[in-house]
Design a protein around this motif. Structure first.
Motif, short mmCIF file in Angstrom:
data_model
loop_
_atom_site.label_atom_id
_atom_site.label_comp_id
_atom_site.label_asym_id
_atom_site.label_seq_id
_atom_site.Cartn_x
_atom_site.Cartn_y
_atom_site.Cartn_z
N UNK A 148 0.87 -1.18 0.00
CA UNK A 148 0.00 0.00 0.00
C UNK A 148 0.90 1.23 0.00
N UNK A 149 0.50 2.26 -0.76
CA UNK A 149 1.37 3.43 -0.88
C UNK A 149 0.54 4.69 -1.12
N UNK A 150 1.12 5.84 -0.79
CA UNK A 150 0.68 7.13 -1.31
C UNK A 150 1.51 7.38 -2.57
N UNK A 151 0.93 8.08 -3.54
CA UNK A 151 1.64 8.34 -4.77
C UNK A 151 1.34 9.74 -5.29
N UNK A 152 2.31 10.29 -6.03
CA UNK A 152 2.11 11.51 -6.82
C UNK A 152 2.70 11.22 -8.20
N UNK A 153 1.88 11.34 -9.23
CA UNK A 153 2.26 10.97 -10.59
C UNK A 153 2.12 12.16 -11.54
N UNK A 154 3.13 12.33 -12.39
CA UNK A 154 3.00 13.23 -13.54
C UNK A 154 3.51 12.47 -14.75
N UNK A 155 2.65 12.32 -15.76
CA UNK A 155 3.08 11.53 -16.92
C UNK A 155 3.74 12.38 -18.01
N UNK A 156 3.85 13.68 -17.80
CA UNK A 156 4.50 14.60 -18.74
C UNK A 156 4.04 14.33 -20.17
N UNK A 157 2.84 14.82 -20.54
CA UNK A 157 2.31 14.58 -21.88
C UNK A 157 3.25 15.04 -22.99
N UNK A 158 4.11 16.03 -22.69
CA UNK A 158 5.04 16.53 -23.70
C UNK A 158 6.18 15.57 -23.98
N UNK A 159 6.41 14.65 -23.04
CA UNK A 159 7.43 13.63 -23.23
C UNK A 159 8.85 14.16 -23.29
N UNK A 160 9.19 15.14 -22.45
CA UNK A 160 10.55 15.70 -22.46
C UNK A 160 11.58 14.62 -22.16
N UNK A 161 12.63 14.56 -22.98
CA UNK A 161 13.65 13.54 -22.81
C UNK A 161 14.67 13.98 -21.76
N UNK A 162 15.16 13.04 -20.95
CA UNK A 162 16.21 13.39 -19.97
C UNK A 162 17.51 13.70 -20.69
N UNK A 163 18.37 14.47 -20.04
CA UNK A 163 19.66 14.82 -20.64
C UNK A 163 20.51 13.58 -20.89
N UNK A 164 20.40 12.62 -19.96
CA UNK A 164 21.17 11.38 -20.09
C UNK A 164 20.30 10.23 -19.60
N UNK A 165 19.64 9.53 -20.53
CA UNK A 165 18.72 8.46 -20.16
C UNK A 165 19.43 7.35 -19.38
N UNK A 166 20.71 7.13 -19.66
CA UNK A 166 21.45 6.07 -18.98
C UNK A 166 21.72 6.42 -17.52
N UNK A 167 21.59 7.69 -17.18
CA UNK A 167 21.84 8.12 -15.80
C UNK A 167 20.60 7.97 -14.92
N UNK A 168 19.46 7.67 -15.51
CA UNK A 168 18.24 7.51 -14.72
C UNK A 168 18.38 6.32 -13.78
#
Length: 261
Positions: free
Chosen positions: A115-135
């Motif tokens: 069980x959890x509390x959550x806060x979600x943003x799906x970013x409809x614009x789909x901005x790419x991270x500067x370095x996906x491998x760093x996620x």
């Protein structure tokens, strides 16, 4: 129609009345398990792709795939192990919090009920991270070192100037969604429209908030609550306070924001 408001997050939904049946998780997204989920959304803005609430689910293991949204979670019961594409594993237990950035390739492995509390943003614009491998999976340290925060403008205060610190553990590529830890000495801010959406999970201290209808909301360490953007209220700490925060501030409103709690 009710305007922006303040929500006390409760593990069993508003007034402890229980959660809504959200059905089974689709088999297509699973490796194992027949998970059934329940939940309640305190906030759900489909236009912004933003929602916050409480969720529970029975045991499951999901597929290794990109995470579909930015999500901050406070685990209330149970545990989950997040396995990243590179093999790194992070286990999060009841009483702990974690962040999953959108696009992180990972697998959700849940040995039992959670069980959890959550806060979600799906970013409809789909901005790419500067370095996906760093996620990566992030577990904010509630006792970690903080940096001095910008001072609250004196004209917004009903008290003396507080000493405040903060540390952002994650900020999305657009700068609209962030998670971190903040603390402050005692202070009292005037009633004003709240400049953002924010979940606050109190780690130490207590807060009293009086809204424009005269309703008094009191929260103490261990409580989580959410203030909607535009809700008119003051903000008063009873002494030292420390919290997790998860903030969403749409760009169209960011330019008008005051640096205040």
């Amino acid at each position: 129609m009710a305007g922006p408001t303040i929500h006390r997050f409760e593990a069993n939904g508003p007034g402890g009345k229980g959660l809504e049946d959200w059905g089974d998780i689709p088999v297509a997204s699973l490796v194992s398990g027949t998970p059934h989920q329940n939940g309640h959304s305190y906030v759900n803005d489909e236009t912004l792709g933003f929602k916050a609430g409480v969720w529970d689910c029975t045991a499951m293991t999901g597929k290794m795939e990109p995470y579909p949204c930015h999500e901050f979670m406070v685990v209330l019961e149970g545990s989950v192990t997040m396995i990243e594409e590179n093999g790194r594993e992070t286990t999060v237990k009841a009483g702990e919090s974690f962040i999953l950035p959108k696009g992180l390739v990972c697998q959700w492995k849940q040995p039992g009920y959670i069980r959890k509390f959550y806060v979600i943003w799906d970013d409809p614009g789909g901005a790419a991270p500067k370095d996906a491998k760093a996620l990566k999976v992030l577990k904010p340290d509630p006792k970690g070192k903080l940096e001095p925060a910008a001072a609250t403008a004196p004209e917004l205060l009903l008290s003396g100037n507080p000493v405040q610190h903060s540390h952002d553990w994650f900020t999305d590529p657009t700068g609209q969604w962030s998670v971190g830890v903040w603390d402050s000495t005692a202070y009292h801010r005037k009633a004003m429209p709240f400049p953002r959406y924010e979940l606050m999970s109190l780690l130490e201290g207590a807060v009293t908030i009086t809204d424009d209808k005269g309703q008094v909301h009191r929260f103490k360490a261990g409580d989580s609550f959410f203030i909607e953007q535009g809700a008119v209220a003051d903000f008063k700490t009873d002494g030292y306070v420390r919290k997790f925060y998860c903030i969403f501030q749409p760009k169209k409103a960011a330019a008008k924001s005051e640096a205040a709690e």
